[in-house]
Design an enzyme around this catalytic site. Structure first.
Site, PDB file in Angstrom:
ATOM      1  N   TYR A 129      43.762  41.735  33.974  1.00  0.00           N
ATOM      2  CA  TYR A 129      44.070  43.033  34.577  1.00  0.00           C
ATOM      3  C   TYR A 129      45.578  43.140  34.762  1.00  0.00           C
ATOM      4  CZ  TYR A 129      43.829  47.225  37.340  1.00  0.00           C
ATOM      5  OH  TYR A 129      43.992  48.526  37.765  1.00  0.00           O
ATOM      6  N   GLN A 190      36.812  49.970  38.191  1.00  0.00           N
ATOM      7  CA  GLN A 190      35.957  50.256  37.035  1.00  0.00           C
ATOM      8  C   GLN A 190      36.336  49.397  35.826  1.00  0.00           C
ATOM      9  OE1 GLN A 190      37.901  52.395  38.643  1.00  0.00           O
ATOM     10  NE2 GLN A 190      39.069  53.727  37.282  1.00  0.00           N
ATOM     11  N   ASN A 213      45.497  46.210  43.040  1.00  0.00           N
ATOM     12  CA  ASN A 213      45.467  46.725  44.405  1.00  0.00           C
ATOM     13  C   ASN A 213      44.219  46.250  45.136  1.00  0.00           C
ATOM     14  OD1 ASN A 213      43.369  48.325  43.451  1.00  0.00           O
ATOM     15  ND2 ASN A 213      44.635  50.160  43.250  1.00  0.00           N
ATOM     16  N   SER A 236      52.295  39.474  49.185  1.00  0.00           N
ATOM     17  CA  SER A 236      53.216  38.383  48.865  1.00  0.00           C
ATOM     18  C   SER A 236      53.846  37.814  50.134  1.00  0.00           C
ATOM     19  CB  SER A 236      54.320  38.881  47.937  1.00  0.00           C
ATOM     20  OG  SER A 236      53.782  39.331  46.715  1.00  0.00           O
ATOM     21  N   GLN A 258      60.841  38.957  48.371  1.00  0.00           N
ATOM     22  CA  GLN A 258      59.408  39.171  48.570  1.00  0.00           C
ATOM     23  C   GLN A 258      59.140  40.422  49.391  1.00  0.00           C
ATOM     24  OE1 GLN A 258      56.992  37.317  46.879  1.00  0.00           O
ATOM     25  NE2 GLN A 258      58.968  36.812  45.965  1.00  0.00           N
ATOM     26  N   GLU A 326      52.620  31.085  50.345  1.00  0.00           N
ATOM     27  CA  GLU A 326      52.539  31.268  48.892  1.00  0.00           C
ATOM     28  C   GLU A 326      53.763  30.632  48.220  1.00  0.00           C
ATOM     29  OE1 GLU A 326      52.334  35.015  45.700  1.00  0.00           O
ATOM     30  OE2 GLU A 326      52.965  35.336  47.771  1.00  0.00           O
ATOM     31  N   GLU A 414      12.294  10.795  47.202  1.00  0.00           N
ATOM     32  CA  GLU A 414      12.554  12.222  47.380  1.00  0.00           C
ATOM     33  C   GLU A 414      11.313  13.075  47.122  1.00  0.00           C
ATOM     34  OE1 GLU A 414      15.976  13.306  45.081  1.00  0.00           O
ATOM     35  OE2 GLU A 414      17.366  12.308  46.452  1.00  0.00           O
ATOM     36  N   HIS A 419      10.085  13.385  38.151  1.00  0.00           N
ATOM     37  CA  HIS A 419      11.355  12.697  37.902  1.00  0.00           C
ATOM     38  C   HIS A 419      11.097  11.206  37.664  1.00  0.00           C
ATOM     39  CE1 HIS A 419      13.244  16.334  39.404  1.00  0.00           C
ATOM     40  NE2 HIS A 419      14.464  15.812  39.250  1.00  0.00           N
TER      41      HIS A 419
END
Length: 428
Positions: A129, A190, A213, A236, A258, A326, A414, A419
């Site tokens: 994106y 979308q 966003n 940020s 920043q 960050e 178990e 098994h």
């Protein structure tokens, strides 16, 4: 801007508030995003056409869904030579750094004859994106696309909104350099839904990365599990630890680097000298009016900025770890000594000549980093985000004789008789 002094009686309460304060947008977008994703899943391309016309004022059917690779090559050729050279240099450095991250397969046999190991393979397809408009950064294309290509991803699909048909030529040039395979002119939640679910036009991907966003971040969060994601990123942030031997104007620029991203960004200075802190504040006030991003930077600094005064910078690491920033700059004489004591930070910039901005563009390490204290448990984007590890095991008759009885015993314990039966059937 908040000023704290570790010697003050109320320091701990104020610092705790600074650590825990939320800076994400207040709007609750979860329900809106869920509705958009539901439409994309049910209606496919028709939903994308309608939503793109609504939000971006762009008619996909009339004006075109895709940007061709030829158009990206033309954009690259049309760049000013200095910008083209800068992008090429950045790509070379980013590609080289990430190539060293490729994990190594393992394959070994233990003393009993059982072979085991792990094989790393790339995902088949990844989605990237790329925001449109003000936040369309070619550096982000390189930082997200190149690790995917280094990992061996065969198909890299990019989605980006083109409001009113506008296309950022530098972004297209970066896509050309990075080898992006396809570019779709859709954005928002979308677009993330289209990459995850697939439509008649857009084939689904396995991993989705890239900034966006609040709606894009929420879409990635809701779709995690159906696809992999890089992270859910927030505003940020930068933490600068600086002594008084620094030039105040340098540190001021670092803090504003920043703050100018967004009014919700955060810049914090830790120092051991009150006069130096005052000089940095003065330098910030001198620089702000000269920035085209002054409005965002000033609001960020005024609302979320902070200066923390310590008796000694040797006391900084515990505070750094609680903030888990960050970006962390250690602008001190011996940055390695402090770095050795820091556990939580997305990326660390060592020394007075290593501004965070170098890392944003062409230092080499990735600039996609965990925010909001997530550096306590998360790392920056890497080649392994586009890869998965498959373990393997090969048991011989001899090693089955050694391992099988214990495995069957555990299965019995178990309460899983099938098994146990599958193991005992192979015991001689």
């Amino acid at each position: 801007m908040t000023r704290l002094n570790a010697a003050d009686a109320g320091f701990e309460a104020v610092f705790a508030h600074l650590v825990d304060a939320r800076r994400e947008a207040d709007a609750d977008v979860a329900s809106d995003v869920a509705g958009i994703l539901s439409r994309v899943r049910a209606e496919g391309d028709a939903a994308l056409t309608d939503l793109t016309l609504q939000f971006d004022r762009f008619d996909l059917d009339a004006q075109g869904w895709e940007i061709s690779r030829d158009a990206c090559a033309v954009a690259y050729a049309g760049l000013m030579p200095d910008l083209r050279a800068a992008l090429d240099l950045a790509a070379d450095r980013i590609r080289t750094y990430h190539a060293k991250q490729r994990p190594i397969d393992s394959d070994w046999t233990d003393a009993g004859g059982t072979r085991m190991g792990a094989r790393w393979t790339a995902v088949e397809a990844a989605g990237l994106y790329v925001p449109g408009g003000r936040a369309a950064y070619p550096s982000s294309v390189l930082m997200n696309a190149l690790p995917a290509k280094v990992a061996g991803v065969e198909r890299l699909a990019m989605v980006t909104p083109t409001p009113n048909g506008a296309i950022n030529q530098a972004v297209l040039a970066a896509a050309h350099i990075a080898g992006v395979d396809e570019i779709w002119r859709v954005g928002g939640a979308q677009a993330v839904g289209a990459l995850a679910y697939g439509t008649a036009r857009i084939a689904p991907v396995d991993v989705i990365v890239g900034p966006g966003n609040a709606w894009v971040a929420e879409a990635k969060r809701q779709l995690y599990g159906r696809v992999g994601i890089d992270m859910v990123a927030g505003p940020s942030e930068i933490l600068v630890v600086a002594d008084s031997d620094n030039e105040p104007a340098w540190i001021a620029a670092d803090l504003l680097s920043q703050a100018e991203h967004d009014p919700t960004s955060q810049s914090i200075l830790i120092t051991d000298n009150a006069a130096f802190a005052d000089a940095v504040v003065a330098a910030i006030e001198a620089l702000l009016p000269r920035l085209s991003t002054q409005c965002s930077a000033r609001e960020s600094w005024n609302r979320h900025g902070a200066i923390i005064l310590l008796k000694s910078l040797s006391d900084a690491p515990p505070l750094i770890d609680r903030l888990a920033p960050e970006h962390l700059e250690l602008a001190v004489a011996d940055p390695d000594a402090l770095f050795a004591r820091v556990r939580h930070a997305g990326s660390v910039f060592l020394g007075r000549y290593t501004p965070e901005a170098i890392g944003d563009y062409l230092g080499g390490p990735n600039h996609v980093l965990p925010t909001g204290r997530r550096a306590r448990f998360a790392s920056g984007l890497s080649v392994t985000d586009f890869m998965k590890r498959t373990s393997f095991l090969a048991v011989t008759p001899e090693s089955m004789a050694a391992l099988g009885p214990a495995a069957a015993t555990l299965a019995d314990a178990e309460g899983l008789p099938a098994h146990a039966a599958s193991v005992r059937a192979r015991l001689l």
